[in-house]
Design a protein around this motif. Sequence first.
Motif, short mmCIF file in Angstrom:
data_model
loop_
_atom_site.label_atom_id
_atom_site.label_comp_id
_atom_site.label_asym_id
_atom_site.label_seq_id
_atom_site.Cartn_x
_atom_site.Cartn_y
_atom_site.Cartn_z
N UNK A 156 97.02 -18.06 7.24
CA UNK A 156 97.10 -19.39 6.72
C UNK A 156 97.87 -20.35 7.92
N UNK A 157 97.44 -21.25 8.24
CA UNK A 157 97.98 -22.30 9.05
C UNK A 157 98.47 -21.65 10.52
N UNK A 158 97.47 -20.88 10.89
CA UNK A 158 97.99 -20.08 12.23
C UNK A 158 99.00 -18.85 12.24
N UNK A 159 99.18 -18.48 10.86
CA UNK A 159 100.11 -17.42 10.82
C UNK A 159 99.37 -16.31 9.98
N UNK A 160 99.90 -14.99 10.46
CA UNK A 160 99.30 -13.73 9.91
C UNK A 160 100.63 -13.35 9.20
N UNK A 169 102.51 -5.32 15.96
CA UNK A 169 102.41 -6.52 16.79
C UNK A 169 103.44 -7.51 16.33
N UNK A 170 103.76 -7.44 14.81
CA UNK A 170 104.53 -8.74 14.20
C UNK A 170 106.10 -8.21 14.12
N UNK A 171 107.00 -9.14 14.37
CA UNK A 171 108.33 -8.86 13.69
C UNK A 171 108.38 -8.66 12.12
N UNK A 172 109.11 -7.58 12.02
CA UNK A 172 109.15 -7.05 10.58
C UNK A 172 110.64 -7.21 10.05
N UNK A 173 110.83 -7.76 8.68
CA UNK A 173 112.35 -7.68 8.02
C UNK A 173 112.28 -6.78 6.93
N UNK A 174 113.08 -5.89 6.90
CA UNK A 174 113.35 -4.93 5.78
C UNK A 174 114.43 -5.41 4.79
N UNK A 179 102.42 -15.47 14.81
CA UNK A 179 101.26 -16.44 15.21
C UNK A 179 99.86 -15.72 15.45
N UNK A 180 98.72 -16.38 15.14
CA UNK A 180 97.60 -16.05 15.51
C UNK A 180 96.84 -16.89 16.53
N UNK A 181 95.95 -16.47 17.20
CA UNK A 181 95.17 -17.30 18.22
C UNK A 181 94.25 -18.39 17.23
N UNK A 182 94.17 -19.41 17.69
CA UNK A 182 93.57 -20.30 17.02
C UNK A 182 92.18 -20.49 17.77
N UNK A 183 90.95 -20.66 17.09
CA UNK A 183 89.81 -21.09 17.63
C UNK A 183 89.04 -19.86 18.47
N UNK A 184 89.41 -18.80 17.98
CA UNK A 184 88.54 -17.67 18.78
C UNK A 184 88.53 -16.35 18.04
#
Length: 101
Positions: free
Chosen positions: A16-20, A40-45, A96-101
């Motif tokens: 949502x809103x450019x975030x996975x 691919x993402x930062x992870x918090x435990x 963050x994820x790429x927008x529009x593509x």
Amino acid sequence: MFSDPTEVFGEIEAEARGLRYGAMVFTVKPGCTTEQHHHASEETWMVQEGRGSANVSGQDIGLIPGTRLTVPAGTPHTITNLSTGDLTVISFWWREVARGG
């Protein structure tokens, strides 16, 4: 990502809103270690129960209930359960994820 000695419960992932982003609860069985992997993402435990050790990019970090640890994106890591019961961890991730593509 995980070998048989690890169980994953309640995994969710959304965008949502450019975030996975996502969350899950996982347990590592006594005396077991997860396979080395990275994301691919930062992870918090957040450690809920048990005692263990995280190896993050070659550095060992102790884990006890209440420990919060953030693993940067792309960083190799494992978790070892050093206790006689399950090591239970809540994990959160986002990027963050790429927008529009």
